[in-house]
Write a protein that holds these residues in place. Structure first.
Motif: not given
Lengths: 291, 264
Positions: B144, B192-193, B196, B243, B247-248
């Motif tokens: 990812x 970040x991906x 999460x 979560x 990310x936002x």
């Protein structure tokens, strides 16, 4: 400049790649090769392994109707999930791709949100909806339509609902990516040449969106067929899927060689699908939705 | 617009409802003051959040998940960024094969990945441990990171690096002073991906975790065995906030960063 020239520093990309490739080799490639060998070993009642070339695990996995039935059930669940995702997911993908709506960026952002919301929470959230004291039952009783709560949970359909809920964003995103790339002039051309909106859709838009539909379907099928959490949370005792067998063999019965053989069956089934897809479409389509 | 369009719009609204209503119900019920985690709501209260805070098992699961997610994110992003640089900036023989290898961990079903890693390390005499869990999360999140970072990296122009090098900067200096600042949004997005995905993972984690160690998802899973309680809904709400909000915020920060630097 000179040092970016591949001819001058042929080893640099390999140096950059070596940590990632080492990790993949040690933690994925060799372990998968290992379980291929391990599946021919035997686990004795005392818990010791007998190394060698024994076909017992494979005879059990491939010969026993119990395993075959569950494999068939797994394929059915994954297939139903994929078809529902395709039918249901096409609508919002089409809407977002074609709409003039000013805030369509927010619609896309909303679509991404489920990726960030935990799988286990989204799965268990259906207990709040369909459980005996869930929203639907409380609503039905409040309306006087039923006297007692109806048992709606813990069957194959709730497993499918849970999986559709989990996988729908993958489908919508992939279909959206290919719909968005369609040249609108093609659709206008079809219309101006006298086709009805429906004809323009079935003969221009739909065929051009097939790559996205195929990529989304592959992801949905593979992820659905490999799950064991959803059947444990939303399924009944007879709704075990193939990955549940793997989990039981490894974690509960501690029969590691048998678990190896079972995992390899799952890997072979899904690997063939991925390979066929890759042959005809290529993995680039799936990578697009990360852009 | 034809009338078919209004049906499509209605369908879209229904699909969005289907996706978000169950999650909204989780959040709503977590504020329910009643003893049972269900409707009808009796009143609004924060008691279940307080109870979470006082539940040692849950607090420990949170600590485990945070540490695991952070370590996974750092390692996976480091490996992924280096690999992506090679893939985007160089051409070399066998590149297609390497591209497939880099995303292989998501082509293999996660259950199979979990079994293979567990049994292989088990055969080497390694018992289940936090390191196994970390290794599993790193290998599973790596593709990812690679996909996200590559997609961003393609948009970063290499003339800046070439300029720095022609002015006498070494490759390492160029990387830290030119390339890294330019690709920082991609690095942050990848990190970040990875965090999460690691924070949410349950499929592999149930295989890899040592006895007695729980992450937040496995803790929720264990609590579901009894019955659904308001506490689970509260825990779900905390996770959703973490979560989704993280990310936002990260995306906003990345956008500001890249805007400040006028590129990326």
């Amino acid at each position: 400049m000179a040092s970016l020239d591949p001819q001058e520093k042929p080893l640099r990309p390999w140096a950059l790649l070596s940590p990632a490739l080492t990790a993949i080799l040690l933690l994925l490639v060799i372990p998968v090769c290992f379980i291929a060998v391990y599946s021919f070993w035997l686990r004795t009642a005392t818990g010791a392994d007998i190394a060698g070339f024994h076909l017992d695990n494979w005879a059990e996995v491939l010969g026993d109707a119990f395993y075959r039935d569950i494999l068939g059930f797994t394929i059915w669940i994954a297939f139903a999930t994929t078809v529902i995702c395709a039918l249901v997911g096409y609508i919002p993908a089409y809407f977002i791709a074609m709409t003039q709506f000013r805030h369509k960026a927010y619609l896309l952002l909303l679509l991404m949100l489920p990726f960030w919301i935990s799988y286990i929470i989204r799965t268990m959230s259906w207990i709040n909806i369909l459980g005996t004291s869930g929203v639907v039952n409380v609503g039905l009783q409040w309306l006087g339509l039923t006297d007692e709560p109806i048992q709606m949970l813990y069957n194959q359909w709730t497993v499918i609902i849970g999986l559709v809920h989990f996988l729908l964003p993958f489908m919508i995103l992939n279909v959206y990516v290919s719909l968005y790339a369609i040249d609108r002039n093609l659709i206008d051309a079809a219309r101006s040449l006298g086709s009805t909106p429906w004809q323009a859709f079935t003969e221009v838009t739909l065929p051009l969106s097939l790559p996205g539909l195929a990529a989304g379907s592959l992801l949905c099928f593979v992820l659905a067929a490999g799950t064991y959490i959803t059947p444990l949370v939303l399924g009944g005792p007879t709704d075990a899927m193939f990955a549940n067998l793997v989990f039981d063999a490894i974690i509960t019965q501690l029969n590691w060689p048998l678990g190896s053989a079972l995992s390899l069956v799952l890997l072979a089934l899904l690997g063939v699908l991925v390979a066929v897809y890759n042959r005809f479409a290529g993995m680039g389509q799936i990578a697009k939705s990360f852009g | 617009m034809p009338s078919g369009w209004s049906l499509i719009r209605l369908g879209t609204i229904l699909v969005y409802l289907f996706m978000f209503a169950p999650v909204a119900v989780v959040v709503l019920l977590s504020f329910n003051s009643s003893q049972f985690g269900s409707f009808p709501m009796e009143g609004v209260s924060f008691r279940w959040f307080v109870e979470l805070w006082n539940n040692d098992a849950i607090v420990r699961a949170f600590q485990t998940s945070l540490v695991l997610g952070a370590l996974t994110s750092v390692i996976s992003t480091t490996l992924g960024v280096l690999g992506s640089l090679a893939m985007v900036r160089y051409s070399f023989p066998g590149k297609n094969l390497i591209a497939t290898a880099l995303i292989a961990p998501i082509l293999v079903p996660e259950v199979v990945l979990a079994v293979a890693l567990l049994l292989f390390l088990g055969a080497l005499g390694q018992p289940k441990s936090f390191v196994l869990l970390l290794a599993g999360h790193v290998i599973f999140t790596l593709p990812f990171v690679v996909l996200v970072v590559q997609a961003r990296l393609v948009g970063v122009r290499r003339e800046y690096e070439e300029a720095a090098m022609s002015l006498g900067a070494g490759p390492v200096q160029t990387f830290f002073q030119v390339t890294l600042p330019l690709i920082l949004p991609a690095v942050l997005a990848g990190g970040l991906f990875a965090f999460t995905i690691s924070f949410d993972d349950i499929t592999g984690t149930l295989f890899w975790k040592p006895g007695g160690v729980e992450t937040v998802p496995t803790q929720i899973f264990a609590m579901l065995r009894n019955s659904i309680s308001p506490e689970i809904n509260a825990l779900g709400t905390v996770m959703i906030v973490m979560t989704v909000a993280l990310p936002l915020l990260g995306a906003a920060a990345a956008r500001r960063l890249s805007r400040g630097r006028g590129g990326g």
